[in-house]
Design an enzyme around this catalytic site. Structure first.
Site, short mmCIF file in Angstrom:
data_model
loop_
_atom_site.label_atom_id
_atom_site.label_comp_id
_atom_site.label_asym_id
_atom_site.label_seq_id
_atom_site.Cartn_x
_atom_site.Cartn_y
_atom_site.Cartn_z
N ASP A 1 -13.22 4.82 1.83
CA ASP A 1 -11.80 4.88 2.15
C ASP A 1 -11.33 6.32 2.25
O ASP A 1 -11.17 7.01 1.24
CB ASP A 1 -11.01 4.13 1.05
CG ASP A 1 -9.50 4.16 1.27
OD1 ASP A 1 -9.03 4.91 2.15
OD2 ASP A 1 -8.80 3.42 0.56
N ASP B 1 0.88 -1.16 0.00
CA ASP B 1 0.00 0.00 0.00
C ASP B 1 0.92 1.22 0.00
O ASP B 1 1.53 1.55 1.02
CB ASP B 1 -0.88 -0.04 1.26
CG ASP B 1 -1.68 1.25 1.46
OD1 ASP B 1 -1.66 2.11 0.56
OD2 ASP B 1 -2.31 1.38 2.53
N GLU C 1 -7.17 0.70 -4.32
CA GLU C 1 -7.15 0.51 -2.86
C GLU C 1 -8.47 -0.07 -2.32
O GLU C 1 -8.44 -1.03 -1.54
CB GLU C 1 -6.81 1.84 -2.18
CG GLU C 1 -5.35 2.23 -2.41
CD GLU C 1 -5.07 3.70 -2.21
OE1 GLU C 1 -5.98 4.44 -1.76
OE2 GLU C 1 -3.95 4.11 -2.52
N LYS D 1 3.03 11.30 -3.31
CA LYS D 1 2.00 10.64 -4.12
C LYS D 1 1.11 11.67 -4.84
O LYS D 1 0.59 11.42 -5.90
CB LYS D 1 1.15 9.77 -3.19
CG LYS D 1 0.19 8.83 -3.89
CD LYS D 1 -0.36 7.85 -2.88
CE LYS D 1 -1.52 7.05 -3.40
NZ LYS D 1 -2.01 6.11 -2.38
#
Ligand code: AMP
Length: 607
Positions: free
Chosen positions: A189, A8, A167, A69
């Site tokens: 999420d 992850d 994800e 990211k």
């Protein structure tokens, strides 16, 4: 079979997990922590990754990179809004961000690779073997260039990325919900920097992602920022200190704000206290949970809209969701839990550590790829429609949004002009009818031998692989020549842009369709005018002068109609043209037949 790890690669934290005998397991470091802060410190004395880099962040923010990211596969223009929150210098090279540290610059994949290498080392130390293969997760909204940048990061780190998975898809695997025979699952999420909602459908142990939505730009960082902004104002008012002027103080405020937020998840009140630089005293304030929730209320609501949209895309009502899964550290906030429960009318699953769920699911996927669980399939969807530009600046869609991937689509195109020696293939992403309102992903040219208009046959194939990366191929059917691109756009999409694109496609639907009808009618009018003018050159001596005159009139009338914005008028002009040229077409056809017959006779005589 070599072990495949699941990774992850998060905005705030990253984790690595593997498939142990009795199920997926995250791998902790020497300090017992599974989470590796996604932070890299490029110090004069060497590289720091994770916790040591987080500590270094306060000492030298200009050499410490976090939230990289957010920059993956993006250009500076895409992140202009938040640059004030990043103390390090950014540059742009070939449309891609480079991060300046001292004399050197680094690409976001290079920085991400440093985090991946740390995870690889951690896995190797724990498992006692070399790790070269991985499954890496990305937010559902990542576009092709962001997915590609993630793959590149893996490669730089010495990892073969067998699969990039979303994800929320990974999370559903971690909960083992495939053991239910069927049902619909909403995966909510909310991590450090991204928000995803996925609606999954379970049938016979197989997961299908019916719809995804979200916001790649909304997460725990934004909740921190609300507190940061309040504290900055407060420090200025009470101590006359401008936090923005000191990168070190800015970092301190950021870290303290996050700590306070986390404490408020468990306690109704939290005390924030830290020293100000240069002997300016101590900042001290007690925050209540109510105060904090009031500051972030709109952020919480911001996550509700994508939830409703995903539900509607999936064709479901809230009552049809059987299970709700919470993922990401930010779902520990009580205000999030209660709003999610309220929206879906179900108590959400939160038994697993929400920080670890995605990595655990990536490990389950790694296990599937390693052949441990062959009968389970994972299906994802493409978040925006993909197509190419056709005549008149309109888009011809090949793959609609929310199509399950991997997928492919084919369509045949041709030329509009005689002797055209190539076609431009312009790949677009978006929901609108006109090219200008969509996002340009790539352009390339396919060379063609010169032929009359409408004769060449160009087959365009779109293929989205299991990683969500788009391959476009154009082939000339006659010659077999082909050209292709793997789409690697230099500009990324912000979450707001994705949302806006979808919203505007509804908002402007009527206008768009009208514009498209006008453009298509104009393109047809151009083609018929061109063909008629060519026919007139051949047929001048074959039809009476008055007929030529009325054809010229019809051409003029069609030109006038074409300048109007009413497609019906243009269509009427086209119909008139067809009527007045009917005889000319017949005469030309006869003449062509006659010529052909005569040349045949001639060749028989000469034979
Ligand atoms: P992730 O990207 O899933 O690791 O999520 C990290 C985010 O979750 C960060 O913004 C953290 O501040 C936030 N977070 C972690 N624990 C808590 C908590 N107990 N309450 C609120 N936010 C938290």
């Amino acid at each position: 079979m070599a072990l495949i790890v699941g990774i992850d690669l998060g905005t705030t934290n990253s984790l690595v997990a593997y498939m142990a005998g009795d199920g997926p397991q995250v791998i902790s470091g020497t300090r017992g922590q599974a989470k590796v802060p996604s932070i890299v410190g490029l110090t004069d004395n060497g590289l720091l990754v994770g916790d040591p880099a987080k500590e270094y962040l306060v000492r030298d923010p200009s050499r410490t990179i976090y939230s990289v990211k957010r920059f993956m596969g993006k250009a500076i223009a895409d992140v202009a809004e938040e640059l004030k929150y990043f103390p390090y210098a950014l540059q742009e090279k070939g449309g891609v961000i480079r991060i300046q540290v001292g004399e050197k610059t680094y690409s976001p994949p290079q920085i991400s690779a440093m985090i991946l290498k740390e995870l690889k080392l951690r896995a190797e130390a724990h498992l006692g073997e070399e790790i070269t293969k991985a499954v890496i997760t990305v937010p559902a909204y990542f576009n092709d260039s962001q997915r590609q940048a993630t793959k590149d990061a893996g490669l730089i780190a010495g990892l073969e990325v067998l699969r990039i998975i979303n994800e929320p898809t990974a999370a559903s695997l971690a909960y083992g919900l495939q053991q239910n025979t069927q049902g619909c699952v909403a995966v909510y999420d909310l991590g450090g920097g991204t928000f995803d909602i996925s609606i999954l459908k379970l049938k016979d142990g197989i997961f299908e992602v019916l719809a995804t939505n979200g916001n790649t730009h909304l997460g725990g960082d934004d909740f921190d920022r609300r507190l940061v902004d309040e504290v900055i104002r407060d420090i200025d008012t009470r101590h006359g200190v401008k936090v923005e002027d000191s990168p070190e103080l800015m970092q301190m405020v950021r870290l303290e704000a996050e700590k306070t937020k986390i404490r408020l998840s468990d306690e109704p009140q939290a005390l924030m206290v830290f020293s100000l630089p240069d002997g300016k005293g101590t900042y001290e304030r007690t925050w209540s949970r109510d105060e904090f929730e009031a500051l972030v209320l709109d952020l919480v609501e911001h996550t509700m809209t994508p939830c409703r949209r995903a539900l509607s895309d999936a064709g479901l009502e809230t009552g049809q969701i059987d299970e709700v899964v919470l993922v990401g550290g930010s779902t520990r906030m009580p205000v999030i839990r209660s709003r999610v429960q309220e929206l879906f009318g179900k108590t959400p699953h939160c038994d697993l550590n929400p920080d670890e769920v995605v990595a655990l699911g990536a490990a389950v996927q790694a296990g599937i790829l390693a052949g441990e669980n062959k009968d389970m399939l994972l299906l994802d969807v493409t978040p925006l429609s993909l197509g190419i530009e056709t005549m008149g600046n309109v888009v011809s869609i090949l793959i609609r949004r929310n199509t399950t991937i991997p997928t492919s689509a084919k369509e045949m195109f041709t030329t509009y002009v005689d002797g055209q020696t190539g076609v431009d293939i312009h790949v677009l992403q978006g929901e609108r009818e006109l090219v200008k309102d969509n996002r340009s992903l790539a352009r390339f040219q396919l060379k063609l031998p010169p032929l009359p208009a409408a004769v060449p046959r160009v087959e365009v194939t779109f293929l989205i692989d299991a990683n969500g990366i788009l391959n476009v191929t154009a082939s000339d059917i006659r010659t077999g020549e082909s050209q292709s691109v793997q789409v690697k756009p230099s500009y990324g999409l912000t979450d707001d842009e994705v949302e806006t694109m979808i919203r505007e496609s509804f908002q402007f639907a009527a206008e768009d369709i009208k514009a498209r009808q006008v453009i298509e009618a104009r393109t047809e009018a151009d083609a018929i005018i061109m063909a008629t003018e060519k026919a007139l050159q051949r047929g001048t001596d074959l039809i009476p002068a008055e007929e030529i005159e009325s054809i010229h009139h019809a051409i003029e009338a069609l030109r006038v109609a074409k300048a109007q914005e009413d497609h019906r008028q243009i269509r009427a002009g086209i119909a008139d043209m067809e009527k007045v040229t009917h005889h000319l077409a017949e005469v030309l056809m006869d003449a062509t037949l006659k010529e052909a017959l005569e040349s045949k006779k001639l060749s028989e005589v000469t034979d």
